[in-house]
Design a protein around this motif. Structure first.
Motif, PDB file in Angstrom:
ATOM      1  N   ILE A 177     -15.159  18.189 -55.478  1.00 28.33           N
ATOM      2  CA  ILE A 177     -14.420  17.312 -54.559  1.00 28.33           C
ATOM      3  C   ILE A 177     -15.113  16.270 -54.132  1.00 28.33           C
ATOM      4  O   ILE A 177     -16.004  16.699 -53.302  1.00 28.33           O
ATOM      5  CB  ILE A 177     -13.740  18.580 -53.587  1.00 28.33           C
ATOM      6  N   GLN A 194     -14.771  12.589 -51.766  1.00 31.14           N
ATOM      7  CA  GLN A 194     -13.775  12.008 -50.708  1.00 31.14           C
ATOM      8  C   GLN A 194     -14.270  10.781 -50.229  1.00 31.14           C
ATOM      9  O   GLN A 194     -15.538  10.522 -50.145  1.00 31.14           O
ATOM     10  CB  GLN A 194     -13.852  13.033 -49.405  1.00 31.14           C
ATOM     11  N   MET A 238     -10.612  12.785 -52.810  1.00 28.23           N
ATOM     12  CA  MET A 238      -9.697  12.504 -51.661  1.00 28.23           C
ATOM     13  C   MET A 238      -9.569  11.257 -51.175  1.00 28.23           C
ATOM     14  O   MET A 238     -11.044  10.663 -50.938  1.00 28.23           O
ATOM     15  CB  MET A 238      -9.958  13.373 -50.591  1.00 28.23           C
ATOM     16  N   THR A 264      -8.864   9.319 -48.124  1.00 29.91           N
ATOM     17  CA  THR A 264      -8.338   9.559 -46.683  1.00 29.91           C
ATOM     18  C   THR A 264      -8.349   8.193 -45.832  1.00 29.91           C
ATOM     19  O   THR A 264      -9.023   7.594 -45.733  1.00 29.91           O
ATOM     20  CB  THR A 264      -9.146  10.640 -46.206  1.00 29.91           C
ATOM     21  N   THR A 271      -4.021  11.822 -46.800  1.00 33.57           N
ATOM     22  CA  THR A 271      -4.873  11.794 -47.736  1.00 33.57           C
ATOM     23  C   THR A 271      -3.946  11.665 -49.431  1.00 33.57           C
ATOM     24  O   THR A 271      -2.905  12.576 -49.479  1.00 33.57           O
ATOM     25  CB  THR A 271      -5.595  13.080 -48.109  1.00 33.57           C
ATOM     26  N   LEU A 316      -4.491  12.690 -52.817  1.00 35.23           N
ATOM     27  CA  LEU A 316      -5.351  13.612 -53.660  1.00 35.23           C
ATOM     28  C   LEU A 316      -5.477  13.298 -55.196  1.00 35.23           C
ATOM     29  O   LEU A 316      -4.316  13.780 -55.625  1.00 35.23           O
ATOM     30  CB  LEU A 316      -5.382  14.894 -53.109  1.00 35.23           C
ATOM     31  N   SER A 324      -9.382  16.725 -43.635  1.00 29.94           N
ATOM     32  CA  SER A 324     -10.511  17.551 -43.977  1.00 29.94           C
ATOM     33  C   SER A 324     -10.587  18.312 -45.247  1.00 29.94           C
ATOM     34  O   SER A 324      -9.725  19.102 -45.570  1.00 29.94           O
ATOM     35  CB  SER A 324     -10.563  18.545 -42.881  1.00 29.94           C
ATOM     36  N   ARG A 325     -11.839  17.950 -45.923  1.00 29.10           N
ATOM     37  CA  ARG A 325     -11.898  18.645 -47.175  1.00 29.10           C
ATOM     38  C   ARG A 325     -12.293  20.020 -46.866  1.00 29.10           C
ATOM     39  O   ARG A 325     -11.475  20.825 -47.366  1.00 29.10           O
ATOM     40  CB  ARG A 325     -13.133  17.981 -47.895  1.00 29.10           C
ATOM     41  N   LYS A 326     -12.880  20.593 -46.059  1.00 27.75           N
ATOM     42  CA  LYS A 326     -13.408  21.930 -45.729  1.00 27.75           C
ATOM     43  C   LYS A 326     -12.227  22.737 -45.191  1.00 27.75           C
ATOM     44  O   LYS A 326     -11.877  23.692 -45.348  1.00 27.75           O
ATOM     45  CB  LYS A 326     -14.673  22.090 -45.024  1.00 27.75           C
ATOM     46  N   ILE A 360      -8.166  21.265 -47.595  1.00 26.68           N
ATOM     47  CA  ILE A 360      -8.131  21.102 -49.016  1.00 26.68           C
ATOM     48  C   ILE A 360      -9.060  22.483 -49.761  1.00 26.68           C
ATOM     49  O   ILE A 360      -8.371  23.088 -50.511  1.00 26.68           O
ATOM     50  CB  ILE A 360      -9.028  19.896 -49.678  1.00 26.68           C
TER      51      ILE A 360
END
Ligand code: MG
Ligand code: MG
Ligand code: MG
Length: 298
Positions: free
Chosen positions: A208, A210, A244, A246, A253, A255, A284-286, A289
């Motif tokens: 992933i 970003q 992502m 963003t 975002t 995606l 936020s990725r963590k 996502i």
């Protein structure tokens, strides 16, 4: 050799680099990094007149402290033949180790927040360290706009700004965040991998990436190139690869992905079109996502 290296994750970001520098400085260890310094981090290092840490090609036979990561997929090559002595992190825990170690994890917006809080005295006496940690917090929290931001991040950032002599924290944060958003002179492939993390979801390798931008139209107009880039990246043993885009101002975002469309629909409840979905409110990725994808890949 009793030297101890402090290192952040692969595709280093501002938190990984600045937390490593400051924590190494406090403890008398050696700061190191696992890849190129991005434009945003370069701006922070330059602003606070601090040289970039050395590259650590391989951690084999070395003692290491891992900051800003705890997953094997994001660690230095050779980590399994290194001695991990300590971890300081703010990501979900996915760590299994044969010996007892110091493991400091807090659900805050940035590793730098944890370090600043634990070492107030040392940081107060060093304006550059305060500035570097402040930069990391502004970076990770997207100038306090990310849902990962906590009241503690904001309070610590205000303390650090006073020490570092930054009067307008928001203006400094926006200046910092726009550096990586500048896509000129970089190929789409470079942009995808410049902030890219590998994950192991139920035995499947997922990647992933970003980019956080203040204006997403420019990069979104390159959708075809992005998807082609993801498809070629996916060849390296990935089940699926995500990117992502963003938009900091719109707080949303887009995606993009290469992989199974059904998984994306299952994860986010939106039917993809042309290998992408728009996710309003997602930054936020963590936090927004990774958990959804991990469930969908189960
Ligand atoms: Mg990071
Ligand atoms: Mg971080
Ligand atoms: Mg980040």
């Amino acid at each position: 050799m009793n030297e101890i290296y402090v290192i952040g994750h692969k595709s280093p970001d501002t938190d990984s680099v600045c937390s490593a520098i400051v924590y190494a400085g406090i403890k008398g260890y050696i700061p190191a990094r696992l890849g190129e310094i991005n434009k945003e981090t370069a701006y922070a290092l330059d602003f606070f007149k601090t040289p970039a840490p050395q590259i650590l090609e391989n951690a084999e036979e070395k003692k290491i402290v891992c900051v800003d990561h705890n997953e094997a997929t994001q660690m230095a090559d050779g980590w399994d033949k290194a001695e991990i002595v300590e971890i300081i992190d703010h990501h979900k825990i996915n760590f299994d180790y044969a010996s007892p170690i110091y493991f400091h994890s807090e659900p805050v917006g940035c590793t730098a927040t944890i370090i600043a809080k634990q070492h107030r005295g040392e940081v107060k006496a060093n304006p550059s360290w305060a500035g570097l940690l402040l930069s990391a917090i502004l970076s990770d929290t997207v100038v306090f706009k990310s849902p990962t931001t906590t009241e503690e991040d904001k309070a610590i950032a205000a303390e650090l700004a006073a020490v570092a002599g930054i009067e307008d924290v928001i203006a400094f944060g926006v200046a910092l965040k726009t550096k990586n958003a500048d896509i000129d002179g970089r190929s789409i492939q470079e942009i995808i991998v410049s902030d890219f993390k590998d994950f192991d979801f139920h035995g499947k390798k997922i990647g992933i990436g970003q980019i956080e931008v203040v204006e997403s139209a420019g990069i979104e107009s390159k959708a075809d190139e992005i998807i082609a880039g993801l498809q070629s990246l996916k060849q390296n043993g990935y089940e699926a690869v995500f990117f992502m885009v963003t938009d900091i101002m719109k707080a949303g975002t887009r995606l993009f992905f290469a992989g199974d469309e059904g998984i994306v629909e299952k994860a986010f409840g939106v039917k993809p079109e042309n290998n992408s979905v728009y996710l309003p409110g997602v930054m936020s990725r963590k936090k927004q996502i990774v958990p959804e994808l991990e469930k969908a890949f189960a």
